[in-house]
Design an enzyme around this catalytic site. Structure first.
Site, PDB file in Angstrom:
ATOM      1  CB  ALA A 190     129.318 -57.290 -29.186  1.00 21.90           C
ATOM      2  CG  ASN A 191     130.949 -57.914 -34.443  1.00 21.80           C
ATOM      3  OD1 ASN A 191     131.715 -58.877 -34.415  1.00 21.80           O
ATOM      4  ND2 ASN A 191     131.385 -56.661 -34.415  1.00 21.80           N
TER       5      ASN A 191
END
Ligand code: C5P
Length: 393
Positions: A205-206
């Site tokens: 993810a980020n």
């Protein structure tokens, strides 16, 4: 603000039905006419008499009586907006099935007006896969949702399931009925990160919070646009009056965007993962004593912005975002050309922009670049929306 607007309120069975009475007062205070339909479940919690007194109108609770008096079709056509508040789990199931066994069911099938649904139920009922599936079906039918909110329930329990507050429902109704400069236009907005699974328990993810994308969706809706927000996993409330489609991966986000077309406006504020793990493991990857760490084979994700920019149903205005940590403007200009979009909102994310409340952006168009001062993300959204209004003017 709602002067002369006609609101049909369907009250179904939930202990939160008292909030529907408060909503009626707020709506009438703004000049709206409210007619109420009480379901059999709703009548367990509020009386026909109290709804009649508060709406100042006769309350309908019987398909056959209404048939004789005004008819469900006429009632459905009379409304500028239909509001289901509270919407019980059972009512959502009936709606998803298209059941027309009572007056409320008939009206919901017959109306051409926008429908706003405010669910209320126990958190376990809200989380149940059957309810999740019903919500997804209704969202795909184009219904609008507000809530439920997270908080204490009537039972000594807490979680998502509380009916939204009357003021929040009022705002959502205003948004739906907004006759602003973007009314009649459909805007597609992406927001948040994507989650790309490694195995059943791990993902890539980020740090995107979705704040900027959600703020843009809310700002466009407030200007009268019909907004579809395709959002990755975020911890934000749905903007009122906006249709929200929740996705996890980039590929799901692309599919949802393509399904949402046609649109006049598309804003791609999501921080889409560029790569995914080529083959998601079916079982959790195990740490074997004495063995090496696994190598993750990556595959390229589809570029949603570039795909929609060159789509047969390309929106008239396509706006991309460019999160950069260096050479911000230079990269933004290249991106404008490479992705065939009309504008790029470029931001330097080397600081605390991702997840933060403020943003400092440059608006890059074919005409040149503008530097906007650092400001709250809501203000970036309002300014960008004002530019969009100018673009269409
Ligand atoms: O190429 P880059 O990721 O920097 O481009 C950013 C812009 O492209 C953003 O508007 C983002 O939402 C969009 N994008 C996309 N699909 C991807 C990667 C980025 O739509 N796979």
């Amino acid at each position: 603000m709602l002067h002369g607007r006609k609101i049909l309120l369907i009250v179904s069975g939930s202990v939160a039905a008292f909030k529907a009475l408060m909503l009626v007062r707020l709506l009438r205070a703004e000049g709206a006419t409210v007619r109420a339909v009480l379901t059999a479940g709703g009548a367990r919690f509020v009386t026909k008499e109290s709804l009649a007194a508060i709406t100042g109108e006769a309350v309908q609770d019987d398909l056959w009586a209404a048939e004789a008096e005004i008819g469900h079709i006429r009632l459905a056509r009379w409304a500028d907006v239909v509001v289901v508040a509270p919407a019980s789990a059972n009512r959502l199931a009936q709606m998803a099935q298209g059941l027309a066994e009572d007056l409320a069911g008939c009206i919901l099938l017959a109306t051409r007006a926008p429908v706003l649904v405010a669910p209320a139920m126990n958190p376990a009922m809200w989380a149940h896969p059957a309810t999740r599936a019903n919500i997804a079906t209704l969202a795909a039918h184009g219904l609008h949702f507000i809530g439920p909110e997270d908080g204490p329930m009537a039972e000594p329990e807490s979680g998502p399931g509380r009916l939204s507050e009357p003021a929040a429902m009022l705002f959502a109704i205003r948004t739906l009925l907004a006759s602003g400069p973007l009314s009649g236009k459909h805007a597609l907005v992406t927001s948040g990160p994507t989650h790309e699974p490694i195995d059943p328990v791990r993902y890539i993810a980020n740090r995107s919070s979705g704040k900027q994308g959600h703020a843009i969706a809310a700002a466009l809706a407030a200007l009268g646009a019909r907004v579809t927000l395709v959002s990755g996993p975020v911890a934000l409330a749905d903007p009122p009056g906006v249709r929200v489609l929740r996705v996890e991966t980039a590929r799901e986000m692309l599919a949802a965007c393509e399904a949402a077309l046609p649109a006049e406006i598309a804003i791609f504020a999501a921080a889409v993962a560029d790569w995914r793990v080529a083959r998601e493991a079916g079982q959790k990857l195990k740490k074997q004593p004495g063995t090496e760490a696994p190598m993750l084979n990556m595959a390229l994700n589809p570029d949603i912005l570039a795909t929609i920019s060159t789509h047969a149903q390309r929106p008239k205005l396509v706006v991309g975002f460019a999160a950069e940590t260096e050479h911000v403007l230079e990269h933004a200009r290249q991106k404008l050309a490479r992705k065939a979009c009309d504008w790029i909102v470029a931001n330097d994310v080397s600081g605390d922009v991702m997840g933060g409340a403020e943003n400092a952006v440059h608006l890059v168009t074919a005409e040149g670049a503008e530097d906007w001062p650092r400001m709250p993300k809501e203000e970036v959204a309002a300014r960008l929306s004002a530019r969009i209004v100018e673009f269409f003017a």
